[in-house]
Scaffold this motif. Sequence first.
Motif, PDB file in Angstrom:
ATOM      1  N   GLY A  24     -17.718 -15.021  26.128  1.00  0.00           N
ATOM      2  CA  GLY A  24     -18.854 -15.745  26.687  1.00  0.00           C
ATOM      3  C   GLY A  24     -19.928 -16.024  25.659  1.00  0.00           C
ATOM      4  N   ARG A  25     -20.962 -16.755  26.103  1.00  0.00           N
ATOM      5  CA  ARG A  25     -22.003 -17.189  25.187  1.00  0.00           C
ATOM      6  C   ARG A  25     -22.995 -16.068  24.904  1.00  0.00           C
ATOM      7  NH1 ARG A  25     -26.968 -18.472  27.257  1.00  0.00           N
ATOM      8  NH2 ARG A  25     -27.218 -18.356  29.529  1.00  0.00           N
ATOM      9  N   ILE A  26     -23.677 -16.197  23.785  1.00  0.00           N
ATOM     10  CA  ILE A  26     -24.742 -15.274  23.425  1.00  0.00           C
ATOM     11  C   ILE A  26     -26.043 -15.791  24.029  1.00  0.00           C
ATOM     12  CG2 ILE A  26     -26.032 -14.230  21.526  1.00  0.00           C
ATOM     13  CD1 ILE A  26     -23.581 -14.661  19.765  1.00  0.00           C
ATOM     14  N   GLY A  27     -26.722 -14.952  24.793  1.00  0.00           N
ATOM     15  CA  GLY A  27     -27.977 -15.341  25.418  1.00  0.00           C
ATOM     16  C   GLY A  27     -29.182 -14.791  24.676  1.00  0.00           C
ATOM     17  N   ARG A  28     -29.460 -13.511  24.885  1.00  0.00           N
ATOM     18  CA  ARG A  28     -30.620 -12.873  24.255  1.00  0.00           C
ATOM     19  C   ARG A  28     -30.159 -12.007  23.079  1.00  0.00           C
ATOM     20  NH1 ARG A  28     -34.265  -9.470  27.615  1.00  0.00           N
ATOM     21  NH2 ARG A  28     -35.869 -10.172  26.141  1.00  0.00           N
ATOM     22  N   VAL A  29     -30.865 -12.131  21.967  1.00  0.00           N
ATOM     23  CA  VAL A  29     -30.500 -11.427  20.734  1.00  0.00           C
ATOM     24  C   VAL A  29     -31.698 -10.610  20.260  1.00  0.00           C
ATOM     25  CG1 VAL A  29     -29.581 -11.669  18.391  1.00  0.00           C
ATOM     26  CG2 VAL A  29     -29.039 -13.404  20.126  1.00  0.00           C
ATOM     27  N   LEU A  30     -31.427  -9.402  19.790  1.00  0.00           N
ATOM     28  CA  LEU A  30     -32.449  -8.530  19.212  1.00  0.00           C
ATOM     29  C   LEU A  30     -32.026  -8.162  17.798  1.00  0.00           C
ATOM     30  CD1 LEU A  30     -34.993  -6.692  19.458  1.00  0.00           C
ATOM     31  CD2 LEU A  30     -33.471  -4.930  20.396  1.00  0.00           C
ATOM     32  N   ASP A  39     -27.891  -9.310  25.024  1.00  0.00           N
ATOM     33  CA  ASP A  39     -26.443  -9.509  24.895  1.00  0.00           C
ATOM     34  C   ASP A  39     -25.939  -9.070  23.528  1.00  0.00           C
ATOM     35  OD1 ASP A  39     -26.194 -10.915  27.461  1.00  0.00           O
ATOM     36  OD2 ASP A  39     -27.317 -12.499  26.449  1.00  0.00           O
ATOM     37  N   LEU A  40     -26.807  -9.201  22.526  1.00  0.00           N
ATOM     38  CA  LEU A  40     -26.416  -8.894  21.151  1.00  0.00           C
ATOM     39  C   LEU A  40     -27.580  -8.216  20.439  1.00  0.00           C
ATOM     40  CD1 LEU A  40     -24.570  -9.228  18.614  1.00  0.00           C
ATOM     41  CD2 LEU A  40     -25.593 -11.500  18.320  1.00  0.00           C
ATOM     42  N   LEU A  44     -30.434   4.543  15.920  1.00  0.00           N
ATOM     43  CA  LEU A  44     -29.948   3.320  16.553  1.00  0.00           C
ATOM     44  C   LEU A  44     -28.942   3.609  17.656  1.00  0.00           C
ATOM     45  CD1 LEU A  44     -29.548   1.034  13.417  1.00  0.00           C
ATOM     46  CD2 LEU A  44     -31.085   0.624  15.346  1.00  0.00           C
ATOM     47  N   THR A  45     -27.986   4.464  17.389  1.00  0.00           N
ATOM     48  CA  THR A  45     -26.956   4.714  18.404  1.00  0.00           C
ATOM     49  C   THR A  45     -27.540   5.377  19.654  1.00  0.00           C
ATOM     50  OG1 THR A  45     -26.346   6.753  17.204  1.00  0.00           O
ATOM     51  CG2 THR A  45     -25.006   4.767  16.798  1.00  0.00           C
ATOM     52  N   ARG A  46     -28.638   6.098  19.501  1.00  0.00           N
ATOM     53  CA  ARG A  46     -29.271   6.704  20.687  1.00  0.00           C
ATOM     54  C   ARG A  46     -29.921   5.650  21.583  1.00  0.00           C
ATOM     55  NH1 ARG A  46     -30.948  11.008  17.116  1.00  0.00           N
ATOM     56  NH2 ARG A  46     -32.987  10.003  16.852  1.00  0.00           N
ATOM     57  N   VAL A  47     -30.491   4.590  20.975  1.00  0.00           N
ATOM     58  CA  VAL A  47     -31.223   3.615  21.790  1.00  0.00           C
ATOM     59  C   VAL A  47     -30.383   2.415  22.200  1.00  0.00           C
ATOM     60  CG1 VAL A  47     -33.419   4.292  20.777  1.00  0.00           C
ATOM     61  CG2 VAL A  47     -32.159   2.378  19.765  1.00  0.00           C
ATOM     62  N   LEU A  48     -29.294   2.160  21.514  1.00  0.00           N
ATOM     63  CA  LEU A  48     -28.506   0.968  21.822  1.00  0.00           C
ATOM     64  C   LEU A  48     -28.012   0.910  23.268  1.00  0.00           C
ATOM     65  CD1 LEU A  48     -26.445   0.439  18.540  1.00  0.00           C
ATOM     66  CD2 LEU A  48     -28.219  -1.065  19.480  1.00  0.00           C
ATOM     67  N   PRO A  49     -27.543   2.021  23.872  1.00  0.00           N
ATOM     68  CA  PRO A  49     -27.100   1.912  25.269  1.00  0.00           C
ATOM     69  C   PRO A  49     -28.192   1.425  26.210  1.00  0.00           C
ATOM     70  CG  PRO A  49     -26.285   3.932  24.279  1.00  0.00           C
ATOM     71  CD  PRO A  49     -27.256   3.351  23.304  1.00  0.00           C
ATOM     72  N   MET A  50     -29.446   1.671  25.888  1.00  0.00           N
ATOM     73  CA  MET A  50     -30.556   1.219  26.736  1.00  0.00           C
ATOM     74  C   MET A  50     -30.978  -0.212  26.430  1.00  0.00           C
ATOM     75  SD  MET A  50     -32.862   4.689  26.662  1.00  0.00           S
ATOM     76  CE  MET A  50     -32.662   4.930  24.884  1.00  0.00           C
ATOM     77  N   LEU A  51     -30.483  -0.762  25.350  1.00  0.00           N
ATOM     78  CA  LEU A  51     -30.877  -2.106  24.934  1.00  0.00           C
ATOM     79  C   LEU A  51     -29.836  -3.164  25.265  1.00  0.00           C
ATOM     80  CD1 LEU A  51     -32.322  -1.284  21.380  1.00  0.00           C
ATOM     81  CD2 LEU A  51     -33.632  -1.904  23.422  1.00  0.00           C
ATOM     82  N   THR A  82     -26.907  -5.215  27.395  1.00  0.00           N
ATOM     83  CA  THR A  82     -26.397  -5.531  28.725  1.00  0.00           C
ATOM     84  C   THR A  82     -24.986  -4.956  28.854  1.00  0.00           C
ATOM     85  OG1 THR A  82     -25.505  -7.624  27.894  1.00  0.00           O
ATOM     86  CG2 THR A  82     -27.723  -7.678  28.842  1.00  0.00           C
ATOM     87  N   PRO A  83     -24.490  -4.744  30.071  1.00  0.00           N
ATOM     88  CA  PRO A  83     -23.093  -4.300  30.211  1.00  0.00           C
ATOM     89  C   PRO A  83     -22.148  -5.275  29.511  1.00  0.00           C
ATOM     90  CG  PRO A  83     -24.257  -4.101  32.293  1.00  0.00           C
ATOM     91  CD  PRO A  83     -25.188  -4.833  31.363  1.00  0.00           C
ATOM     92  N   GLY A  84     -21.312  -4.750  28.657  1.00  0.00           N
ATOM     93  CA  GLY A  84     -20.421  -5.603  27.882  1.00  0.00           C
ATOM     94  C   GLY A  84     -21.070  -6.219  26.661  1.00  0.00           C
TER      95      GLY A  84
END
Length: 289
Positions: free
Chosen positions: A120-126, A190-191, A233-240, A242-244
């Motif tokens: 799928g497409r990339i929507g929101r990027v951080l 999303d990314l 980074l790995t600690r905060v990524l799950p909270m940042l 979207t699913p998938g």
Amino acid sequence: MTACADPGGSVGAFLCQAGQVLRAAGVEGPRQEARMLLAHAMACREEDLLRDPRVLVPQPAVTAFASLLRRRAAREPMAHLLGRAGFWTLTLETSPVTLVPRGDSEAVVEAALSAFDASGRIGRVLDLGTGTGALLLAVLAECPEATGVGIDLNPAAAALAARNAATNGLAGRAAFLCGDWAEAIAGRFDLVLSNPPYIETAAVPLLMPEVARFEPALALDGGSDGLDAYRRLTRVLPMLLTPGGRAVLEIGQGQRPSVEALARAAGLKPVSARQDLGGIDRALVLRAD
């Protein structure tokens, strides 16, 4: 120093002499770099210099070129002297407050785009630790529907990245903030992209002079084992994410197993890695399930 055949004040003579100076200083590709510096000093294109090497260099350009040559011989990065660097399809303003964008980091962009080919497409990027904005802006340039946020601890870097967004026609889809990693961020993406500091502290002074002497230590020093930033980074990524969603992290040579282990411990799934032009694993793709 060997003699140069062209008259003393000509383009050819300056290029010959400058090439010798840069070669003696240990600069790779000294003649090419001499052309880049002289073209910058004369406000012309490199090919213009080659058209007639007998052309005399104007005095203002002589003065400017001498200053540039001294700085490059001291191993100041070319991007600092020119004030710009190419990355992906972009031309980016550069500054000593950020890392110089490098071709190796294009593996992060390639991995990010490939990760979404079938999903799928990339929507929101951080982009965490955005620096010049290179990673975020390269992805936005390839994904017209995407929007993004870049975070940097240094306000001067965030301002630089905002200028790069504007000059590359991406200001309407990119915002840049000053913050400590993700502490200033709410919401999911999303990314997530990041080129964190990953050099072991003891190894930083051993890097090539352009990096060790002139680039910000904060953007290089990853702690005693080079992994401090990945732990955060790995600690905060799950909270940042979207699913998938995907995170793509730049990594150093030999760091893939360690960073993958940190990711798994945080509930993230390592998906793939992308190699740089030297065949080194450089971009690690993680997925949030």
